[in-house]
Write a protein that holds these residues in place. Structure first.
Motif, PDB file in Angstrom:
ATOM      1  N   ILE A   1      23.235  39.412  31.355  1.00 41.97           N
ATOM      2  CA  ILE A   1      23.743  39.587  32.721  1.00 41.97           C
ATOM      3  C   ILE A   1      22.741  40.398  33.526  1.00 41.97           C
ATOM      4  O   ILE A   1      22.083  41.288  32.987  1.00 41.97           O
ATOM      5  CB  ILE A   1      25.120  40.294  32.703  1.00 41.97           C
ATOM      6  CG1 ILE A   1      26.232  39.278  32.531  1.00 41.97           C
ATOM      7  CG2 ILE A   1      25.374  41.091  33.964  1.00 41.97           C
ATOM      8  CD1 ILE A   1      27.608  39.882  32.552  1.00 41.97           C
ATOM      9  N   ALA A   2      22.648  40.075  34.818  1.00 37.39           N
ATOM     10  CA  ALA A   2      21.904  40.915  35.758  1.00 37.39           C
ATOM     11  C   ALA A   2      22.927  41.612  36.649  1.00 37.39           C
ATOM     12  O   ALA A   2      23.934  41.017  37.029  1.00 37.39           O
ATOM     13  CB  ALA A   2      20.955  40.087  36.601  1.00 37.39           C
ATOM     14  N   ALA A   3      22.691  42.897  36.937  1.00 39.98           N
ATOM     15  CA  ALA A   3      23.648  43.665  37.723  1.00 39.98           C
ATOM     16  C   ALA A   3      22.923  44.693  38.570  1.00 39.98           C
ATOM     17  O   ALA A   3      21.835  45.164  38.210  1.00 39.98           O
ATOM     18  CB  ALA A   3      24.668  44.352  36.813  1.00 39.98           C
TER      19      ALA A   3
ATOM     20  N   ILE B   1      23.180  48.525  51.394  1.00 42.07           N
ATOM     21  CA  ILE B   1      22.799  49.920  51.593  1.00 42.07           C
ATOM     22  C   ILE B   1      23.910  50.682  52.300  1.00 42.07           C
ATOM     23  O   ILE B   1      24.310  51.764  51.883  1.00 42.07           O
ATOM     24  CB  ILE B   1      21.485  49.998  52.403  1.00 42.07           C
ATOM     25  CG1 ILE B   1      20.343  49.323  51.603  1.00 42.07           C
ATOM     26  CG2 ILE B   1      21.143  51.452  52.719  1.00 42.07           C
ATOM     27  CD1 ILE B   1      19.057  49.225  52.366  1.00 42.07           C
ATOM     28  N   LYS B   2      24.444  50.104  53.375  1.00 47.00           N
ATOM     29  CA  LYS B   2      25.484  50.783  54.128  1.00 47.00           C
ATOM     30  C   LYS B   2      26.858  50.603  53.483  1.00 47.00           C
ATOM     31  O   LYS B   2      27.696  51.500  53.552  1.00 47.00           O
ATOM     32  CB  LYS B   2      25.515  50.253  55.567  1.00 47.00           C
ATOM     33  CG  LYS B   2      24.234  50.546  56.334  1.00 47.00           C
ATOM     34  CD  LYS B   2      24.335  50.030  57.761  1.00 47.00           C
ATOM     35  CE  LYS B   2      23.057  50.322  58.536  1.00 47.00           C
ATOM     36  NZ  LYS B   2      23.099  49.815  59.918  1.00 47.00           N
ATOM     37  N   ASN B   3      27.072  49.440  52.872  1.00 41.31           N
ATOM     38  CA  ASN B   3      28.360  49.152  52.242  1.00 41.31           C
ATOM     39  C   ASN B   3      28.105  48.669  50.817  1.00 41.31           C
ATOM     40  O   ASN B   3      28.168  47.474  50.524  1.00 41.31           O
ATOM     41  CB  ASN B   3      29.121  48.080  53.028  1.00 41.31           C
ATOM     42  CG  ASN B   3      29.245  48.443  54.481  1.00 41.31           C
ATOM     43  OD1 ASN B   3      29.777  49.484  54.802  1.00 41.31           O
ATOM     44  ND2 ASN B   3      28.737  47.594  55.358  1.00 41.31           N
ATOM     45  N   PRO B   4      27.790  49.579  49.900  1.00 44.78           N
ATOM     46  CA  PRO B   4      27.348  49.177  48.565  1.00 44.78           C
ATOM     47  C   PRO B   4      28.465  48.573  47.728  1.00 44.78           C
ATOM     48  O   PRO B   4      29.613  49.006  47.786  1.00 44.78           O
ATOM     49  CB  PRO B   4      26.855  50.495  47.954  1.00 44.78           C
ATOM     50  CG  PRO B   4      27.623  51.551  48.678  1.00 44.78           C
ATOM     51  CD  PRO B   4      27.817  51.044  50.061  1.00 44.78           C
ATOM     52  N   ARG B   5      28.108  47.550  46.956  1.00 47.34           N
ATOM     53  CA  ARG B   5      29.002  46.954  45.962  1.00 47.34           C
ATOM     54  C   ARG B   5      28.194  46.705  44.692  1.00 47.34           C
ATOM     55  O   ARG B   5      27.017  46.338  44.767  1.00 47.34           O
ATOM     56  CB  ARG B   5      29.580  45.614  46.456  1.00 47.34           C
ATOM     57  CG  ARG B   5      30.396  45.713  47.721  1.00 47.34           C
ATOM     58  CD  ARG B   5      31.686  46.465  47.534  1.00 47.34           C
ATOM     59  NE  ARG B   5      32.595  45.785  46.628  1.00 47.34           N
ATOM     60  CZ  ARG B   5      33.773  46.280  46.265  1.00 47.34           C
ATOM     61  NH1 ARG B   5      34.155  47.454  46.703  1.00 47.34           N
ATOM     62  NH2 ARG B   5      34.562  45.613  45.448  1.00 47.34           N
ATOM     63  N   TYR B   6      28.820  46.899  43.546  1.00 46.53           N
ATOM     64  CA  TYR B   6      28.166  46.649  42.266  1.00 46.53           C
ATOM     65  C   TYR B   6      28.483  45.219  41.850  1.00 46.53           C
ATOM     66  O   TYR B   6      29.623  44.869  41.580  1.00 46.53           O
ATOM     67  CB  TYR B   6      28.650  47.640  41.211  1.00 46.53           C
ATOM     68  CG  TYR B   6      27.821  47.625  39.947  1.00 46.53           C
ATOM     69  CD1 TYR B   6      28.317  47.069  38.780  1.00 46.53           C
ATOM     70  CD2 TYR B   6      26.541  48.166  39.932  1.00 46.53           C
ATOM     71  CE1 TYR B   6      27.561  47.050  37.621  1.00 46.53           C
ATOM     72  CE2 TYR B   6      25.784  48.156  38.784  1.00 46.53           C
ATOM     73  CZ  TYR B   6      26.286  47.607  37.634  1.00 46.53           C
ATOM     74  OH  TYR B   6      25.532  47.585  36.487  1.00 46.53           O
ATOM     75  N   CYS B   7      27.464  44.372  41.824  1.00 50.31           N
ATOM     76  CA  CYS B   7      27.654  42.932  41.625  1.00 50.31           C
ATOM     77  C   CYS B   7      27.025  42.472  40.316  1.00 50.31           C
ATOM     78  O   CYS B   7      26.005  43.006  39.877  1.00 50.31           O
ATOM     79  CB  CYS B   7      27.050  42.144  42.787  1.00 50.31           C
ATOM     80  SG  CYS B   7      27.791  42.558  44.381  1.00 50.31           S
ATOM     81  N   LEU B   8      27.641  41.463  39.706  1.00 47.04           N
ATOM     82  CA  LEU B   8      27.148  40.853  38.472  1.00 47.04           C
ATOM     83  C   LEU B   8      26.663  39.442  38.764  1.00 47.04           C
ATOM     84  O   LEU B   8      27.287  38.703  39.542  1.00 47.04           O
ATOM     85  CB  LEU B   8      28.261  40.798  37.416  1.00 47.04           C
ATOM     86  CG  LEU B   8      29.012  42.095  37.115  1.00 47.04           C
ATOM     87  CD1 LEU B   8      30.039  41.871  36.014  1.00 47.04           C
ATOM     88  CD2 LEU B   8      28.050  43.203  36.723  1.00 47.04           C
ATOM     89  N   PHE B   9      25.563  39.053  38.121  1.00 50.10           N
ATOM     90  CA  PHE B   9      25.000  37.731  38.341  1.00 50.10           C
ATOM     91  C   PHE B   9      24.631  37.109  36.992  1.00 50.10           C
ATOM     92  O   PHE B   9      24.399  37.806  36.015  1.00 50.10           O
ATOM     93  CB  PHE B   9      23.736  37.808  39.212  1.00 50.10           C
ATOM     94  CG  PHE B   9      23.928  38.509  40.522  1.00 50.10           C
ATOM     95  CD1 PHE B   9      23.688  39.858  40.642  1.00 50.10           C
ATOM     96  CD2 PHE B   9      24.362  37.812  41.636  1.00 50.10           C
ATOM     97  CE1 PHE B   9      23.867  40.509  41.844  1.00 50.10           C
ATOM     98  CE2 PHE B   9      24.544  38.451  42.843  1.00 50.10           C
ATOM     99  CZ  PHE B   9      24.298  39.803  42.936  1.00 50.10           C
ATOM    100  N   GLY B  10      24.566  35.798  36.973  1.00 49.54           N
ATOM    101  CA  GLY B  10      24.060  35.113  35.798  1.00 49.54           C
ATOM    102  C   GLY B  10      25.020  34.086  35.247  1.00 49.54           C
ATOM    103  O   GLY B  10      26.191  33.991  35.640  1.00 49.54           O
ATOM    104  N   ASP B  11      24.510  33.326  34.308  1.00 48.14           N
ATOM    105  CA  ASP B  11      25.274  32.235  33.713  1.00 48.14           C
ATOM    106  C   ASP B  11      26.479  32.746  32.941  1.00 48.14           C
ATOM    107  O   ASP B  11      27.499  32.063  32.825  1.00 48.14           O
ATOM    108  CB  ASP B  11      24.355  31.425  32.794  1.00 48.14           C
ATOM    109  CG  ASP B  11      25.036  30.167  32.292  1.00 48.14           C
ATOM    110  OD1 ASP B  11      25.248  30.053  31.079  1.00 48.14           O
ATOM    111  OD2 ASP B  11      25.384  29.309  33.115  1.00 48.14           O
TER     112      ASP B  11
END
Length: 616
Positions: free
Chosen positions: A523-525, A530-540
């Motif tokens: 997984i990439a995360a 910058i102003k409204n940060p969210r922690y997101c996950l990417f990948g298959d």
């Protein structure tokens, strides 16, 4: 002969140029029609159980304590629109005649569609000129609430932190509009300033009023049958007098959109700032059941009536003076956006930046001050820290929120292995049809709160909830030495156990069914925004986990073969091979069902197996 050839050649060139320009012109028009919403992709969803006067209004959920009320506010919609899969808010008019789109209007609406800014609710487009006989203006649906409702709710503590952040958000969005080809808002009011789930203010319904008024004047459209729900009289009297006069110099005509301009927007900003400072409707009409006579409007138009400002001296007097300047009947003498920004900086000198920045600084300030106070004040410190971190932890994992609080932005990175799980409530549409919105929200709060309790007992992070779907990850951002797949397996079993024993209040016959799917892989995360940060996950891995859930029967926990082998290697989990399943994007995939965790202290039946109600 030569003269004839010349004439024929010139004629041929003219025909060629005309054809070329016609084809290019038609192609250009089609390219610039991205703002037009086809009727086939538009669906209006009406909440028949919601009171009509609650439409597009903010409502508190049942949480009574102040801390929970702050984070749990959501709007209840009497109706909203679906454009494909996107939810949208809308204003709708009856269309009487075909609307001709001039090249100037086409360019304007194309430019309007291109606008993107953190403080603008995305303009989705306009539906018109079809057999629906309506013209519908659509923009992104924003869930938390309207600024109008926050201003008028005396239970909501709108201190200078909130005021300064919201005021700056309004000016940033408005400045972007004024510098764009659109150049104006035209319908600016506290009701069109929307607060999203990240406490960022976004202004909506911008740039459409002149287009709407042109079509009113051409008698192409009329107000809908229930026009009182489109623009209330309390909102109408806050619009710029010079534009109201263009439509109605008598003060007797029904409320409707009026034209807009840059200077008119500044007038409206004054009304909004007044509402935030005084926590009152400018002309005290918000609770009026009936429209007052024309006297109030004529006082505004002919005698320069302004909202009442008391003589009591406060720190916000500087800003109230700017509000008076905004209401100057000479539009050219109204202040600029930069003037207003400077007044905010003077009035709220200790509040700078967006809401998250201010809350972080406020928490640090409280920490420094409260360290010197007696032990009785230590509870106040803990409460201040908890409120700040609760807001941050709504958007980010605890470790990321802690880093952000300390001024550290964790870089995006790849993880060799992590596990993602999706849980979906089956037959959710049945609940939507049977229950009013308040009960539906209460049901989701109840069941997701129980899921949250499970997550807190494990090394995992709730990524998000979308409608009836619940997403969890383990192994990010805190790597746990390969325990992530076992953490998720345990959580999935506990969540299913909750669903099997769950009873719905007022409907004891309802049986909650969930489908669960998870998958382990790379997984990439990272933090996005910058102003409204969210922690997101990417990948298959994320997509695969989602497919495991969507292809899973109710009351089952499905996982991929590679993940199942990791569990089987411990000899502590009982899985059943489902077999080959066609998975979108993956083809034929061997899948397994997870049935239970065989704990060492459990007694094994004589046959050497553990029975389970779901095992075939």
């Amino acid at each position: 002969m030569n003269k004839l050839i010349t004439v024929i050649r010139d004629f041929s060139y003219s025909v060629y140029n005309w054809c070329y320009e016609t084809v290019i012109g038609e192609n250009t028009r089609k390219y610039k029609m991205t703002w037009k919403v086809p009727k086939e992709s538009l669906k209006i969803i009406v909440n028949k159980n919601a009171d009509a006067r609650m439409q597009r209004e903010l409502e508190n959920r049942t949480a009574k304590d102040e801390a929970n009320a702050l984070t749990s506010r959501r709007r209840v919609f009497g109706s909203y629109a679906l454009i494909g899969t996107q939810r949208a808010e809308f204003i709708q008019f009856r269309q009487i005649k075909h609307i001709d789109i001039t090249n100037a209007s086409l360019d304007f609406l194309y430019n309007l569609k291109q606008l993107k800014h953190d403080n603008l609710a995305n303009f989705y487009g306009i539906q018109l000129n079809d057999d629906l006989n309506t013209m519908t203006i659509l923009h992104a649906l924003v869930e938390r609430g309207t600024l109008e409702e926050f201003c008028l709710d005396r239970d909501f503590g709108m201190d200078e932190t909130f005021k300064s952040a919201f005021m700056r958000d309004i000016l940033k969005g408005l400045q972007y509009l004024h510098l764009s080809p659109v150049a104006y808002h035209g319908h600016l009011h506290a009701a069109t300033c929307l607060i999203d789930i990240n406490w960022v203010l976004k202004i909506a319904l911008y740039g459409v009023t002149n287009f709407v008024c042109d079509n009113f004047d051409a008698e192409n459209i009329t107000m809908p049958d229930r026009s009182d729900y489109t623009i209330s009289y309390a909102q109408y009297v806050c619009f710029p007098p010079e534009h109201i006069r263009e439509y109605d110099a008598t003060g007797k005509l029904p409320t409707r959109f009026v034209r807009g301009s840059k200077q008119g927007d500044i007038y409206c900003v004054g009304m909004i700032f007044y509402m935030m400072i005084e926590r009152e409707d400018p002309y005290r009409l918000i609770h009026s059941v009936e429209r007052p006579g024309s006297g109030l409007m004529m006082e505004i138009l002919d005698h320069n009536l302004m909202p009442f400002i008391s003589n009591n001296e406060t720190q916000e007097d500087t800003l109230l003076d700017k509000c008076k300047e905004c209401w100057n009947r000479d539009p050219e003498k109204r202040p600029t956006i930069e003037n207003l920004r400077n007044a905010i900086a003077i009035c709220y000198a200790d509040s700078k930046g967006n809401l998250i920045d201010q809350m972080i600084r406020m928490n640090e300030k409280y920490a420094d001050e409260l360290e010197t106070l007696v032990a009785a004040r230590s509870a106040d410190l803990a409460l201040a820290q908890m409120q700040t971190m609760r807001l941050l932890n709504e958007m980010l994992p605890a470790s990321i929120a802690k880093d952000l609080k300390n001024g550290v932005i964790a870089p995006a990175r790849s993880y060799a292995s992590a596990t993602v799980m999706f849980v979906q409530i089956c037959d959710f549409i049945v609940i939507l049809k049977r229950r009013p919105p308040k009960e539906v929200i209460g049901f989701l709060n109840d069941i997701f709160d129980q899921f949250d309790t499970v997550i807190k007992r494990h090394d995992a992070y709730k990524v998000e909830t979308t409608g009836e779907t619940y997403m969890v990850a383990s192994g990010v951002p805190n790597e746990n030495e390969g325990r992530h797949v076992f953490e998720v397996a345990e959580m999935s079993l506990e969540i299913r156990a909750i669903s099997l024993s769950y009873t719905l209040e007022n409907d004891k016959n309802y049986k909650l069914r969930v489908r669960i799917g998870f998958h382990a892989g790379p997984i990439a995360a990272g933090v996005i925004g910058i102003k409204n940060p969210r922690y997101c996950l990417f990948g298959d891995t994320v997509n695969f986990a989602s497919r495991m859930q969507s292809n899973c029967p109710p009351l089952q926990i499905q996982t991929s073969e590679i993940t199942a082998r990791m569990l089987l290697a411990t000899h502590e989990y009982k899985l059943v091979k489902r077999g080959i399943v066609h998975v979108k994007g993956k083809g034929e995939v061997n899948c397994y069902w997870l049935n239970e965790h065989i704990h060492k202290d459990e007694e094994i039946e004589e046959s050497g197996t553990i029975s389970h109600p779901l095992e075939s």
